[in-house]
Design an enzyme around this catalytic site. Structure first.
Site, PDB file in Angstrom:
ATOM      1  N   SER A  25      35.680  87.961 -31.169  1.00 17.74           N
ATOM      2  CA  SER A  25      34.802  87.296 -30.201  1.00 17.74           C
ATOM      3  C   SER A  25      33.363  87.391 -30.679  1.00 17.74           C
ATOM      4  CB  SER A  25      34.921  87.971 -28.830  1.00 17.74           C
ATOM      5  OG  SER A  25      33.805  87.592 -28.044  1.00 17.74           O
ATOM      6  N   HIS A  50      36.936  83.385 -31.520  1.00 18.58           N
ATOM      7  CA  HIS A  50      36.903  83.321 -30.058  1.00 18.58           C
ATOM      8  C   HIS A  50      35.457  83.122 -29.586  1.00 18.58           C
ATOM      9  CE1 HIS A  50      38.595  84.293 -26.045  1.00 18.58           C
ATOM     10  NE2 HIS A  50      37.466  84.949 -25.821  1.00 18.58           N
ATOM     11  N   ASP A  52      33.023  82.704 -26.294  1.00 19.10           N
ATOM     12  CA  ASP A  52      32.926  82.958 -24.855  1.00 19.10           C
ATOM     13  C   ASP A  52      31.816  82.113 -24.238  1.00 19.10           C
ATOM     14  OD1 ASP A  52      34.933  84.990 -24.327  1.00 19.10           O
ATOM     15  OD2 ASP A  52      33.774  86.231 -25.704  1.00 19.10           O
ATOM     16  N   MET A  85      34.365  80.416 -19.193  1.00 15.18           N
ATOM     17  CA  MET A  85      34.153  81.212 -17.972  1.00 15.18           C
ATOM     18  C   MET A  85      33.072  80.494 -17.180  1.00 15.18           C
ATOM     19  SD  MET A  85      34.342  84.916 -19.824  1.00 15.18           S
ATOM     20  CE  MET A  85      34.059  84.139 -21.403  1.00 15.18           C
ATOM     21  N   MET A 154      43.002  88.634 -18.998  1.00 14.17           N
ATOM     22  CA  MET A 154      41.756  89.410 -19.079  1.00 14.17           C
ATOM     23  C   MET A 154      42.070  90.876 -18.816  1.00 14.17           C
ATOM     24  SD  MET A 154      39.276  87.382 -19.892  1.00 14.17           S
ATOM     25  CE  MET A 154      38.087  88.722 -19.884  1.00 14.17           C
ATOM     26  N   ASP A 192      42.269  89.908 -23.795  1.00 13.03           N
ATOM     27  CA  ASP A 192      40.822  89.832 -24.030  1.00 13.03           C
ATOM     28  C   ASP A 192      40.098  90.853 -23.169  1.00 13.03           C
ATOM     29  OD1 ASP A 192      38.206  89.039 -24.485  1.00 13.03           O
ATOM     30  OD2 ASP A 192      38.437  87.034 -23.611  1.00 13.03           O
TER      31      ASP A 192
HETATM   32  C1  DX5 Z   1      34.452  89.055 -21.726  1.00 13.92           C
HETATM   33  C2  DX5 Z   1      34.807  88.092 -22.824  1.00 13.92           C
HETATM   34  C3  DX5 Z   1      35.391  88.738 -24.021  1.00 13.92           C
HETATM   35  C4  DX5 Z   1      34.479  89.704 -24.699  1.00 13.92           C
HETATM   36  C5  DX5 Z   1      35.341  90.786 -25.225  1.00 13.92           C
HETATM   37  O1  DX5 Z   1      34.034  88.361 -20.607  1.00 13.92           O
HETATM   38  O2  DX5 Z   1      35.744  87.122 -22.386  1.00 13.92           O
HETATM   39  O3  DX5 Z   1      35.890  87.788 -24.971  1.00 13.92           O
HETATM   40  O4  DX5 Z   1      33.753  89.166 -25.766  1.00 13.92           O
HETATM   41  O5  DX5 Z   1      34.536  91.756 -25.740  1.00 13.92           O
HETATM   42  P1  DX5 Z   1      35.026  93.236 -25.977  1.00 13.92           P
HETATM   43  O6  DX5 Z   1      36.102  93.151 -27.044  1.00 13.92           O
HETATM   44  O7  DX5 Z   1      33.786  93.896 -26.461  1.00 13.92           O
HETATM   45  O8  DX5 Z   1      35.550  93.758 -24.693  1.00 13.92           O
HETATM   46 ZN    ZN Z   2      36.750  85.850 -24.011  1.00 12.48          ZN
END
Ligand code: DX5
Ligand code: ZN
Length: 241
Positions: A25, A50, A52, A85, A154, A192
């Protein structure tokens, strides 16, 4: 029944074939050096990138729009996995696909007509995924499971990188796999939030095959090595299973 699509117009397969996919990500990457960081994780064996997308409304943070996705598309050698999101994703799906997304996922909690949104994404020729927040039950997917190309579970509340993995997510993964199996779907499950080398084996054993990681990959000084480490941890589980 329609046979599963082997490839999409972008030319990549996405089935629950046991193959582990690592999806760094870029939320935790250096935004002033995205090209360098994407190249590093690709050398480390990343399968997907990925992305976000946050709107400050569905989640309390603002991040990336289609312009950045378009720039990433020019330099990325892997499909872009765009995690929306945002409220009212239907308004922006076409822009993100036009910018180069190969996979688009939308939150079950953000749309009143999930069936319409999923089919909108599929009609644009890319993979469509539904995302469940930690408090949303797996059963919310029962009547859409057969239409999904993938599910994203999630394992933190969305909005920020670097949060702690919620252990209950392991049960959730098993229940989502069960919902998909009962619908006759071989769609893979993406996990994720808070994923690192210490829990990769457990999430794979519970049914995840696409592992997103931000902090674990970009939080240190060597994203290439961290990508390799995460894959090794995940594959350890896969070969033991
Ligand atoms: C959170 C995001 C994730 C985030 C994960 O809202 O959807 O994709 O980047 O990050 P880590 O791996 O640091 O939890
Ligand atoms: Zn994500």
């Amino acid at each position: 029944m329609r046979p599963p699509r082997e490839t999409d117009p972008g030319g990549f397969a996405l089935r629950s074939d046991g193959e582990i996919r690592i999806a760094p990500s870029i939320l935790s990457a250096d935004f002033a050096a995205l090209g360098r960081d994407v190249a590093a994780v690709e050398r480390g064996g990343a399968d997907l990138i990925h992305v976000d997308v946050m709107d400050g409304q569905f989640v309390p943070n603002l991040t990336i729009g289609p312009a950045v996705v378009r720039a990433l598309k020019r330099i990325a050698g892997r499909p872009l996995d765009v995690h929306l999101m945002i409220a009212e994703p239907d308004r922006y799906v076409e822009a993100f696909v036009g910018a180069g997304a190969g996979m688009v996922s939308v939150h079950v909690e953000a749309v009143p007509h999930l069936h319409r949104t999923i089919h909108l994404i599929k009609q644009l020729g890319v993979k469509a995924g539904a995302v469940l927040n930690p408090s949303t039950p797996a059963g919310a997917l029962e009547d859409i499971a057969a239409d999904l190309d993938f599910v994203l579970v999630m394992s933190v509340n969305p909005g920020f990188g670097g949060q702690a993995f919620i252990p209950h997510s392991l049960d959730k993964l098993r229940r989502v796999r069960d919902v998909l199996d009962r619908a006759g779907s071989s769609a893979p499950i993406e996990i994720d939030g808070g994923i690192d080398a210490t829990n990769a084996a457990a999430v794979v054993a519970a049914g995840a095959s696409i592992l997103v990681a931000g902090h674990a990959i970009f939080g240190g000084s060597d994203p290439e090595a961290a990508t390799r480490l995460l894959r090794d941890a995940a594959l350890g589980a896969a070969t033991r299973a």
